[in-house]
Design an enzyme around this catalytic site. Sequence first.
Site, mmCIF file in Angstrom:
data_model
loop_
_atom_site.group_PDB
_atom_site.id
_atom_site.type_symbol
_atom_site.label_atom_id
_atom_site.label_comp_id
_atom_site.label_asym_id
_atom_site.label_seq_id
_atom_site.Cartn_x
_atom_site.Cartn_y
_atom_site.Cartn_z
ATOM 1 C CG HIS A 12 105.964 39.933 50.949
ATOM 2 N ND1 HIS A 12 104.843 39.273 50.439
ATOM 3 C CD2 HIS A 12 105.490 41.202 51.383
ATOM 4 C CE1 HIS A 12 103.902 40.198 50.458
ATOM 5 N NE2 HIS A 12 104.148 41.471 50.883
ATOM 6 C CG ASP A 67 104.495 36.105 49.822
ATOM 7 O OD1 ASP A 67 105.489 36.039 50.500
ATOM 8 O OD2 ASP A 67 103.924 36.997 49.491
ATOM 9 N N GLY A 118 101.517 47.906 53.344
ATOM 10 C CA GLY A 118 101.162 47.656 54.781
ATOM 11 C C GLY A 118 99.761 46.788 55.011
ATOM 12 C CG ASN A 119 95.951 46.893 53.026
ATOM 13 O OD1 ASN A 119 95.919 48.084 52.438
ATOM 14 N ND2 ASN A 119 95.092 46.767 54.023
ATOM 15 C CB SER A 120 101.636 42.539 52.652
ATOM 16 O OG SER A 120 101.776 43.217 51.333
ATOM 17 N N GLY A 163 109.505 14.996 39.092
ATOM 18 C CA GLY A 163 110.557 15.143 38.205
ATOM 19 C C GLY A 163 110.544 15.488 36.997
ATOM 20 C CB VAL A 164 108.082 16.348 34.488
ATOM 21 C CG1 VAL A 164 108.095 14.733 34.448
ATOM 22 C CG2 VAL A 164 106.973 16.930 35.328
#
Length: 380
Positions: free
Chosen positions: A125, A155, A227-229, A285-286
């Site tokens: 992000h 992410d 800003g720490n992300s 596929g479940v």
Amino acid sequence: MRRYWLLFAQAVTICLALYMVIAAVRPDLLRGPVRTVELGTGARPAALIQSPGLPPSGSYREAADRAMPAVVNILTSKALPPNHPLLNDPFFRRYFGERNPQAENASLGSGVIVSPDGYILTNYHVVEAADQIEVVLPDGRRAIGKVVGTDPETDLAVLRIDLKNLPVMMLGHPEQAKVGDVVLAIGNPFGVGQTVTMGIISAVGRTNLRINEFEDFIQTDAAINFGNSGGALVDTRGNLLGINSAIFSQTGGSVGIGFAIPVSTARSVLESIILKGYVERGWVGVESQDITPELAESFGLPRDKGAIIAGVVRNGPADRAGIKPGDILLAVNGQPVPDTTVMLNLIAKLPPGRKAKMTVLRSNREATLDVSVGKRPRAR
């Protein structure tokens, strides 16, 4: 002889008595001359004592000094859509002011250099939809960051810069981290500059937060803000434990509940992106649902927790292996499945193209089925 001894004893007794009286009434008379040093224009008592310069007890300066050079600031910008043609009309601008059609939307974040080749781990992000990425090192150097690959489901994103002699942060062992361990969070909160905050690990293995598709967060009370992300969560030796990703807050600021993606997850994403350009995960596929006591009572299920198969993709790997809606998934390759989050993570780790053993409970009878693992469709 006895007379002299008595005189000596009396003299000593009188001297001791005088010393005790002076010490109680005028102790300054018993001190030696005060040594002075020249400080500026006058002489003052030399009462200042210089410490040997050792770090104070409980300091984590060595861990910070080791980790901080490898934490970078990431500045991103995105060009805004062009203004309406009417805004370029001179008559309109005369009465309504200037409008800059080249305006940009700028944001900031952090990242961690994990390879001398210039690879940087950060959050997806932070760089999502950015038109330009600039990486600023603590030593003042700047470079254009190129996106090597992204993984929206965790992410995470991998950038690369072309600079020499880069500081690199060593990877730690988050699987050994325990609740109560001291950690440091390093980043650029609110753009004030590189900042280190301290806290402890509040919890490990946090899931069901509905932040990412695949979750296994380290929770900490070290202050993490805007800003720490993408910044670093490190141990007391300066080794990377996780990538700071999110906070729980009603105000937008830190309230002591922050989450970091373990470096074990980040490492697998990094290696996959470097080798293939994307992250490859297993898929059978479940669709599943957590079993709750209420659900178990309503449908008469033999278990009050676990993961029940709610749907099966037609002609998918699970369908071809014989898995049916209503089956309770007990284990994947021998590893127990307590809920749907663990089930999703276990299946995602399966290598596509190989077979996996999945144990299910059907009509109170266990069965182990061989499932040919497919490739999980990439997130858009």
